[in-house]
Design a protein around this motif. Structure first.
Motif, mmCIF file in Angstrom:
data_model
loop_
_atom_site.group_PDB
_atom_site.id
_atom_site.type_symbol
_atom_site.label_atom_id
_atom_site.label_comp_id
_atom_site.label_asym_id
_atom_site.label_seq_id
_atom_site.Cartn_x
_atom_site.Cartn_y
_atom_site.Cartn_z
ATOM 1 N N THR A 158 1.424 -50.567 -9.806
ATOM 2 C CA THR A 158 1.350 -52.031 -9.986
ATOM 3 C C THR A 158 0.441 -52.638 -8.926
ATOM 4 O O THR A 158 0.848 -53.519 -8.171
ATOM 5 N N ASN A 159 -0.787 -52.146 -8.841
ATOM 6 C CA ASN A 159 -1.675 -52.557 -7.761
ATOM 7 C C ASN A 159 -3.044 -52.943 -8.317
ATOM 8 O O ASN A 159 -3.868 -52.079 -8.637
ATOM 9 N N LYS A 198 0.751 -51.311 -0.697
ATOM 10 C CA LYS A 198 0.219 -52.311 -1.629
ATOM 11 C C LYS A 198 -0.234 -53.547 -0.859
ATOM 12 O O LYS A 198 -1.291 -54.130 -1.160
ATOM 13 N N SER A 206 4.397 -48.794 -5.991
ATOM 14 C CA SER A 206 3.804 -50.034 -5.492
ATOM 15 C C SER A 206 2.301 -49.919 -5.295
ATOM 16 O O SER A 206 1.549 -50.833 -5.644
ATOM 17 N N THR A 211 6.782 -50.581 0.239
ATOM 18 C CA THR A 211 5.769 -51.338 -0.504
ATOM 19 C C THR A 211 4.602 -51.775 0.392
ATOM 20 O O THR A 211 3.758 -52.566 -0.020
ATOM 21 N N SER A 224 9.214 -45.329 -4.707
ATOM 22 C CA SER A 224 8.884 -46.736 -4.439
ATOM 23 C C SER A 224 7.491 -46.863 -3.830
ATOM 24 O O SER A 224 6.720 -47.763 -4.189
#
Length: 577
Positions: A227-228, A176, A223, A173, A219
């Motif tokens: 979902t950024n 992100k 990220s 992650t 993953s």
């Protein structure tokens, strides 16, 4: 003449060092105007994807010189096509923070080392944005997290599986986190460029840790690309569109552009006009037809495309190194494991289709773009789709029924044909070496011409055709079968009489006769008997038997062999001759 940038992938170096560059800068405009929030470009290896991302980064990225001044990017694009783009496009030059990540180095033999290699690549991108350490716009928590991710643990410090999973989990992650920090510092959303995303997946498939690598890449992508809130847009490149269920889970805003799509068709590879212009610029316009036969043949949308790596190597080899003939340059830079798998594991139907293809024909297959590596061998269609999207086949036409799209495809050009040819020959030589030659040896020693013909024809029938049904191939093939004939030593093209017989088996014992084989090839089965007669006539006219006897051997027997495709007939030279 400008230097040809063999192996260079940094756009800035092409400009700074005044190297020859085929202008692909309109891809910048097209990405903005036609791309999605995340655009995936799938093209074969060595078709300019890495250089394209370097160009995008050069255009969009806000950079500073050693004195802290913003770098003016216009000098990298003076005289280029993009400078004629609308002002709203040009206003984006040098404006955004950019994350650029390449996954092509993750080719290690186990998951631990491959994942740690990717971790190091991510950490190096943190280090590239080291100036964030002095940013007054980041919170202490953000600064602390940034600093931790900038310096990954040394490998020897990672003890046990739990420690390894924790370390890899942090970096899954991390992009992100980096994009969030970049947005706060610059006040602009971040452009994310990810190159060769499927290289670690292909490597993991063949090395046996595919599921683990899929989990890490999923993953990473979720990220930074899903979902950024700090994302301006993303561009991802690779060879294959790995199925959404396996990698791009939930990326509903993903726009996929493959070789089948008309948009962006000229953004990767060289068009006919670009190739012709390059060859003219280097004074070898007379070699254009040759380049077309060897390196053209790809169809992106409806646009004919040349393999760019092979074209520049072709031009360089002639102009700089003085070579006279084209070579299969791409074959030496791209993994050909899938071709080996296809050839070595082909069932009878697959062999039949390969025979059609290497004879210049076409096959029709259902086409679908969602592929996972672990499904490649689940069906024949999956394998042919893989070959198409990785550049080993080309589209001829498409049709659609009520449910599915079917593509007629063929081998693109001579260069790719040579890859099939090479793997087929290696496979065939292995089959020849592994074959039980006791039956053949017995037939040769007893003069059983039908037995020789049956053995050789059976071996050919079980094989896959080769491109050149030339006498040289059959000569080498038959010679390789004779090395285990007991008490004999085969020699090829040794001078005897007034010529050079194709093959002579010379006996180790004086009482045994030497054995002459003269080989002929015909294109039609109806002409094979004429081929035998030509072999007999050559043995007689050039006095091969007399030459062998003059060498001191006590006897000699002569045979003619005629090949046609996967069949052969064998005849003994009539005694009365």
């Amino acid at each position: 003449m400008k230097k040809i940038g063999i192996g260079y992938e940094d756009y800035k170096r092409f400009i700074d060092e005044n190297m020859y560059y085929i202008d692909k800068t309109l891809l910048i405009r097209d990405v903005v105007e036609k791309g999605g929030e995340v655009t995936l470009f799938t093209r074969p290896r060595r078709f300019g994807k890495t250089l394209a991302l370097s160009m995008l980064r050069t255009f969009f990225e806000k950079e500073y010189d050693s004195e802290g001044n913003v770098v003016d990017k216009r000098r990298y694009f003076e005289g280029k096509k993009i400078m004629d783009a609308p002002e709203d496009i040009l206003s984006m030059m040098g404006r955004y923070p950019v994350i650029k990540l390449s996954l092509k180095s993750a080719k290690q033999p186990d998951y631990r080392e491959a994942a740690l290699q990717l971790r190091d690549e991510i950490a190096s991108e943190f280090d590239r944005h080291f100036y964030l350490q002095d940013s007054d716009k980041l919170t202490k928590v953000e600064m602390s997290l940034f600093n931790r991710l900038s310096v990954p643990k040394d490998r020897y410090e990672i003890k046990g599986m739990d420690d390894f999973k924790a370390e890899i989990g942090r970096y899954a992650t991390a992009l992100k986190t980096l994009s969030t920090c970049l947005k706060k510092h610059h006040g602009e959303n971040v452009i994310v460029l990810i190159d060769e995303y499927d290289v670690p997946l292909e490597n993991a498939y063949y090395e046996g840790f595919y599921k683990e690598m899929v989990g890490f890449i999923r993953s990473l992508f979720e990220s930074v690309l899903k979902t950024n809130d700090a994302l301006k847009f993303g561009v991802v490149t690779g060879c294959l569109r790995i199925s959404k269920e396996s990698i791009f889970t939930g990326l509903n805003h993903l726009q996929i552009n493959s070789m089948r799509d008309a948009s962006f068709a000229e953004g990767f590879g060289f068009t006919q006009l670009e190739t012709e212009a390059m060859l003219r610029d280097y004074g070898i316009a007379d070699r254009i037809p040759e380049a077309k036969k060897w390196y053209n043949g790809y169809l992106f949308g409806d646009t004919e495309i040349y393999n760019p790596w092979s074209v520049i190597k072709f031009v360089d080899s002639i102009v700089i190194n003085g070579k006279k003939f084209p070579e299969p340059y791409w074959a030496n830079t791209s993994s050909n494991t899938i071709i080996k798998d296809l050839v070595w594991n082909a069932d009878e139907e697959m062999k039949r289709q390969l025979d059609v293809l290497i004879s210049g024909g076409t096959i029709e297959k259902r086409i679908h773009e969602d592929i996972t590596y672990d499904d490649i061998h689940e069906s024949e269609d999956n394998l042919w789709n893989f070959l198409f999207f990785t550049g080993y086949m080309r589209k001829v036409s498409e049709r659609k029924n009520d449910k599915y799209v079917y593509m007629t495809m063929r081998i693109p050009n001579i260069e790719i044909a040579s890859i099939y040819d090479s793997q087929i020959r290696i496979w065939f030589e292995k089959r020849v070496k592994e074959s039980n030659k006791g039956e053949l040896n017995k037939a040769v020693l007893e003069g059983n011409t039908d037995g020789i013909a049956d053995y050789v024809s059976d071996l050919l029938e079980k094989s896959i055709s080769v491109f050149d049904s030339s006498e040289s191939f059959y000569h080498g093939f038959f010679l390789s079968l004779l090395y285990e004939v007991p008490n004999y030593a085969p020699r090829s093209n040794r001078e005897e009489g007034e010529g050079r017989p194709d093959i002579v088996l010379y006996p180790n014992r004086p009482r045994d006769p030497a054995i002459i084989f003269e080989i002929k090839v015909r294109k039609k089965f109806s002409e094979m008997e004429d081929g035998l007669q030509e072999a007999y006539d050559q043995i007689i006219d050039r006095k091969y038997e007399e030459g062998v006897l003059d060498d001191g051997y006590l006897g000699v027997k002569s045979y003619g062999i005629c090949f046609c495709r996967k069949s052969c007939i064998v005849g003994a030279l009539p005694v009365e001759a």
